[in-house]
Design a protein around this motif. Structure first.
Motif, PDB file in Angstrom:
ATOM      1  N   THR A 117      22.727  72.506  61.627  1.00 30.51           N
ATOM      2  CA  THR A 117      22.800  73.905  61.439  1.00 30.51           C
ATOM      3  C   THR A 117      23.397  74.732  62.566  1.00 30.51           C
ATOM      4  OG1 THR A 117      20.752  75.449  62.121  1.00 30.51           O
ATOM      5  CG2 THR A 117      20.786  73.538  63.254  1.00 30.51           C
ATOM      6  N   SER A 118      23.776  75.897  62.260  1.00 30.17           N
ATOM      7  CA  SER A 118      24.316  76.741  63.156  1.00 30.17           C
ATOM      8  C   SER A 118      23.483  77.367  64.273  1.00 30.17           C
ATOM      9  CB  SER A 118      25.112  77.833  62.145  1.00 30.17           C
ATOM     10  OG  SER A 118      24.066  78.547  61.589  1.00 30.17           O
ATOM     11  N   ASN A 119      22.139  77.022  63.922  1.00 31.89           N
ATOM     12  CA  ASN A 119      21.192  77.730  64.847  1.00 31.89           C
ATOM     13  C   ASN A 119      20.814  76.688  65.993  1.00 31.89           C
ATOM     14  OD1 ASN A 119      20.975  79.938  63.226  1.00 31.89           O
ATOM     15  ND2 ASN A 119      19.451  79.013  61.953  1.00 31.89           N
ATOM     16  N   SER A 120      21.698  75.803  66.261  1.00 28.70           N
ATOM     17  CA  SER A 120      21.263  74.569  67.214  1.00 28.70           C
ATOM     18  C   SER A 120      21.172  75.393  68.563  1.00 28.70           C
ATOM     19  CB  SER A 120      22.398  73.606  67.191  1.00 28.70           C
ATOM     20  OG  SER A 120      23.589  74.004  67.568  1.00 28.70           O
ATOM     21  N   GLY A 174      16.235  89.817  61.291  1.00 31.16           N
ATOM     22  CA  GLY A 174      15.781  89.283  62.692  1.00 31.16           C
ATOM     23  C   GLY A 174      15.100  87.894  62.525  1.00 31.16           C
ATOM     24  N   ILE A 175      14.929  87.299  61.193  1.00 29.57           N
ATOM     25  CA  ILE A 175      14.436  86.075  61.377  1.00 29.57           C
ATOM     26  C   ILE A 175      15.601  85.089  60.826  1.00 29.57           C
ATOM     27  CG2 ILE A 175      12.895  84.591  59.881  1.00 29.57           C
ATOM     28  CD1 ILE A 175      11.087  87.043  59.659  1.00 29.57           C
ATOM     29  N   TYR A 176      15.830  83.788  61.740  1.00 31.16           N
ATOM     30  CA  TYR A 176      16.834  83.119  61.511  1.00 31.16           C
ATOM     31  C   TYR A 176      16.222  81.941  60.233  1.00 31.16           C
ATOM     32  CZ  TYR A 176      18.198  84.397  66.081  1.00 31.16           C
ATOM     33  OH  TYR A 176      18.560  84.752  67.120  1.00 31.16           O
ATOM     34  N   GLN A 177      17.421  81.713  59.376  1.00 28.44           N
ATOM     35  CA  GLN A 177      16.926  80.925  58.069  1.00 28.44           C
ATOM     36  C   GLN A 177      17.362  79.514  58.861  1.00 28.44           C
ATOM     37  OE1 GLN A 177      17.687  82.305  54.264  1.00 28.44           O
ATOM     38  NE2 GLN A 177      18.782  80.561  53.677  1.00 28.44           N
TER      39      GLN A 177
END
Length: 305
Positions: free
Chosen positions: A208-211, A176-179
């Motif tokens: 980053t793929s979390n953008s 559940g924690i984004y790297q």
């Protein structure tokens, strides 16, 4: 009397998923990146510390090694003499190997998780949540909260009805924690008043793929015991400035430091730190010292950038 045989405690081999994958690079001070591979490292349970005092001592030593690495990295950049560079490289390697032997970033995070357990005093969010309620922030629109260096995705689970958490960490320990590296986040695009909102792909962080998580500013940013982890003072300042850039106007910053950072430092005390935060546009709302930690809550009342 019959003899009793005590069971020998078997060593625990640090494993990751997949087990053969090395730990990701550790970002230290913006210079080189250390790759600490603990997949083949044998770690006994005792290394986490049988008491909170022992665990804290080991964590503090890990912090010292990080500072040493940052200083050596800066020294290497400042010299052009091949012999001096070679000597610095040897020192960097020695520090890196010692951190590896301690268990690397994986060990550090497991020790920190143990430190925030109820038996060791609990996590710092339990002090912060009542302050949010005191500010009446539990009423009205749901808060968007960025939890930097999150050790557990459940820290604000009890408040999920009014807090929407985005937990991130350099070396995620839970699904559940984004790297994500906090300093790699590109500040959200702010649309000028009365202008048309369009899909501006150029504003996305392509690194980053979390953008997609950071397209909108946050109401709250939490930096609990993460600023002190950075060895380079300049990067520590960058983290504080980044927090301001990721907040909405009048957003809130929750900051926790080891107490020694403001009471036993040649370079910083509470008054100096307040001046730094004021320069960044923050107004201090709450301040609290315990035997080991310093807690602060700030409101972003202006922006200098």
């Amino acid at each position: 009397m019959p003899k009793t045989h005590s069971k020998r405690r078997r060593p625990v081999t640090a494993q990751h998923s997949p087990a053969s994958t090395p730990l990701p690079p550790i970002h230290i001070s913006g210079h080189e990146k250390i790759i600490i591979d603990t997949t083949q490292l044998t770690v006994s349970r005792g290394k986490l510390g049988k008491s909170s005092t022992e665990t804290r001592r080991r964590i503090n030593h890990f912090h010292t090694l990080i500072k040493q690495y940052a200083k050596l990295g800066a020294l290497k950049q400042q010299t052009s003499d091949p012999q001096a560079i070679s000597e610095v490289d040897e020192q960097i390697q020695a520090v890196s190997e010692e951190m590896t032997q301690m268990g690397g970033l994986d060990w550090y995070q497991r020790a920190s998780l143990l430190g925030q357990s109820k038996q060791r005093g609990g996590d710092t969010s339990r002090w912060f949540v009542p302050k949010l309620r005191e500010l009446d922030l539990h009423k009205g629109q749901k808060l968007r909260l960025l939890d930097v260096g999150a050790l557990s995705c459940l820290n604000y689970a009890k408040e999920r009805a009014w807090i929407d958490v985005t937990p991130i960490d350099l070396n995620s320990q839970e699904p559940g924690i984004y790297q994500q590296d906090f300093l790699d986040i590109k500040p959200p695009y702010v649309t000028p008043p009365n202008s048309k909102v369009e899909d501006n792909k150029d504003t996305e962080d392509s690194s980053t793929s979390n953008s997609h998580l950071f397209r909108v500013p946050f109401d709250v940013v939490c930096l609990s015991l993460v600023v002190n982890f950075i060895g380079d003072p300049v990067k520590r300042g960058d983290m504080l400035r980044q927090a301001a850039q990721l907040l909405v106007p009048n957003g809130y910053l929750f900051l926790v430091l080891p107490l020694s950072c403001v009471t036993n430092s040649r370079y910083l005390n509470d008054d100096h730190f307040l001046a730094i935060m004021t320069h960044l546009g923050f107004t201090q709302l709450f301040s609290h010292h315990t035997a080991k930690l310093a807690y602060y809550v700030y409101k972003l009342t202006s922006q200098f950038f």
